[in-house]
Design an enzyme around this catalytic site. Structure first.
Site, PDB file in Angstrom:
ATOM      1  N   ASP A   1       0.854  -1.187   0.000  1.00 19.03           N
ATOM      2  CA  ASP A   1       0.000   0.000   0.000  1.00 19.03           C
ATOM      3  C   ASP A   1       0.898   1.248   0.000  1.00 19.03           C
ATOM      4  O   ASP A   1       1.895   1.300   0.723  1.00 19.03           O
ATOM      5  CB  ASP A   1      -0.907  -0.020   1.235  1.00 19.03           C
TER       6      ASP A   1
ATOM      7  N   ASN B   1     -12.858  -3.862   2.949  1.00 21.55           N
ATOM      8  CA  ASN B   1     -13.779  -2.736   3.083  1.00 21.55           C
ATOM      9  C   ASN B   1     -14.799  -2.825   1.949  1.00 21.55           C
ATOM     10  O   ASN B   1     -14.444  -3.154   0.817  1.00 21.55           O
ATOM     11  CB  ASN B   1     -13.030  -1.404   2.989  1.00 21.55           C
TER      12      ASN B   1
ATOM     13  N   GLY C   1     -15.686   2.096   4.207  1.00 22.78           N
ATOM     14  CA  GLY C   1     -14.348   2.656   4.066  1.00 22.78           C
ATOM     15  C   GLY C   1     -13.667   2.330   2.752  1.00 22.78           C
ATOM     16  O   GLY C   1     -12.459   2.526   2.606  1.00 22.78           O
ATOM     17  N   GLN C   2     -14.446   1.831   1.766  1.00 23.05           N
ATOM     18  CA  GLN C   2     -13.837   1.479   0.481  1.00 23.05           C
ATOM     19  C   GLN C   2     -13.643   2.729  -0.369  1.00 23.05           C
ATOM     20  O   GLN C   2     -14.579   3.506  -0.573  1.00 23.05           O
ATOM     21  CB  GLN C   2     -14.719   0.469  -0.269  1.00 23.05           C
TER      22      GLN C   2
ATOM     23  N   HIS D   1     -10.096  -5.726  -2.895  1.00 23.01           N
ATOM     24  CA  HIS D   1      -8.731  -5.895  -2.389  1.00 23.01           C
ATOM     25  C   HIS D   1      -8.812  -6.339  -0.935  1.00 23.01           C
ATOM     26  O   HIS D   1      -9.681  -5.896  -0.182  1.00 23.01           O
ATOM     27  CB  HIS D   1      -7.918  -4.614  -2.522  1.00 23.01           C
ATOM     28  N   LEU D   2      -7.888  -7.199  -0.589  1.00 17.42           N
ATOM     29  CA  LEU D   2      -7.759  -7.678   0.788  1.00 17.42           C
ATOM     30  C   LEU D   2      -6.546  -6.992   1.389  1.00 17.42           C
ATOM     31  O   LEU D   2      -5.435  -7.091   0.855  1.00 17.42           O
ATOM     32  CB  LEU D   2      -7.570  -9.203   0.762  1.00 17.42           C
ATOM     33  N   HIS D   3      -6.765  -6.269   2.499  1.00 17.14           N
ATOM     34  CA  HIS D   3      -5.669  -5.616   3.196  1.00 17.14           C
ATOM     35  C   HIS D   3      -5.020  -6.621   4.153  1.00 17.14           C
ATOM     36  O   HIS D   3      -5.725  -7.272   4.941  1.00 17.14           O
ATOM     37  CB  HIS D   3      -6.171  -4.466   4.069  1.00 17.14           C
TER      38      HIS D   3
HETATM   39  P1  AMP Z   1      -9.836   0.933   0.568  1.00 17.37           P
HETATM   40  O1  AMP Z   1     -10.024   2.166   1.403  1.00 17.37           O
HETATM   41  O2  AMP Z   1     -10.178  -0.330   1.299  1.00 17.37           O
HETATM   42  O3  AMP Z   1     -10.517   1.046  -0.774  1.00 17.37           O
HETATM   43  O4  AMP Z   1      -8.284   0.832   0.327  1.00 17.37           O
HETATM   44  C1  AMP Z   1      -7.649   1.348  -0.800  1.00 17.37           C
HETATM   45  C2  AMP Z   1      -6.176   1.320  -0.503  1.00 17.37           C
HETATM   46  O5  AMP Z   1      -5.469   1.465  -1.711  1.00 17.37           O
HETATM   47  C3  AMP Z   1      -5.720   2.463   0.426  1.00 17.37           C
HETATM   48  O6  AMP Z   1      -5.101   1.888   1.570  1.00 17.37           O
HETATM   49  C4  AMP Z   1      -4.753   3.250  -0.438  1.00 17.37           C
HETATM   50  O7  AMP Z   1      -3.660   3.750   0.287  1.00 17.37           O
HETATM   51  C5  AMP Z   1      -4.310   2.192  -1.454  1.00 17.37           C
HETATM   52  N1  AMP Z   1      -3.852   2.699  -2.732  1.00 17.37           N
HETATM   53  C6  AMP Z   1      -4.493   3.536  -3.576  1.00 17.37           C
HETATM   54  N2  AMP Z   1      -3.771   3.739  -4.689  1.00 17.37           N
HETATM   55  C7  AMP Z   1      -2.642   3.011  -4.557  1.00 17.37           C
HETATM   56  C8  AMP Z   1      -1.490   2.797  -5.373  1.00 17.37           C
HETATM   57  N3  AMP Z   1      -1.353   3.389  -6.577  1.00 17.37           N
HETATM   58  N4  AMP Z   1      -0.515   1.977  -4.909  1.00 17.37           N
HETATM   59  C9  AMP Z   1      -0.635   1.375  -3.715  1.00 17.37           C
HETATM   60  N5  AMP Z   1      -1.708   1.529  -2.897  1.00 17.37           N
HETATM   61  C10 AMP Z   1      -2.700   2.338  -3.306  1.00 17.37           C
END
Ligand code: AMP
Length: 113
Positions: A29, A86, A92-93, A99-101
């Site tokens: 991330d 999310n 919080g998406q 995507h899986l954090h």
């Molecule tokens: P969410 O809030 O669950 O949709 O998470 C999206 C995640 O994507 C956030 O933690 C962002 O920091 C991450 N993110 C967005 N753009 C990028 C990118 N180009 N490279 C790496 N992480 C990213």
């Protein structure tokens, strides 16, 4: 389609890649919320986890087992870590490609904010 995670999966834009195969990509991330913060995404564009059904069983299993393997490889397993999905705005998406954090390396709070 203008999806940043599709672009990362196809290498149209760079990322800090930690794993990839024909189904999924894992990368760091770029705004990490923990010392280790990795995102596991499918190549296939799926907007939210609401769109998943039993046809995606193998994909979802593969995403989770890849996260647990990465956690093991990065020595997070014993101390613990968190996996997060999310969904939609209140969940919080921010990026509408599932995507899986994988978050680890610090003590997590509960309840999450
Ligand atoms: P969410 O809030 O669950 O949709 O998470 C999206 C995640 O994507 C956030 O933690 C962002 O920091 C991450 N993110 C967005 N753009 C990028 C990118 N180009 N490279 C790496 N992480 C990213």
């Amino acid at each position: 389609m203008d999806c940043i995670f599709c672009k990362i999966a196809s290498k149209a834009i760079p990322s800090n890649l930690v794993y990839e195969d024909d189904q999924i990509v894992a990368f760091r991330d770029n705004d990490p919320q923990a010392p280790t913060h990795i995102l596991i995404i499918p190549h296939q564009h799926i907007a939210t986890i609401n769109e998943l059904d039993t046809a995606n069983n193998a994909l979802i299993s593969h995403m989770i087992l890849t996260a647990t393997k990465l956690a093991k490889d990065l020595s997070l397993s014993d101390d613990g870590y968190r996996l997060v999905w999310n969904c939609n705005r209140q969940g919080g998406q921010a990026v509408f490609h599932i995507h899986l954090h994988l978050l680890g390396g610090r003590r997590m709070q509960w309840p999450p904010g």
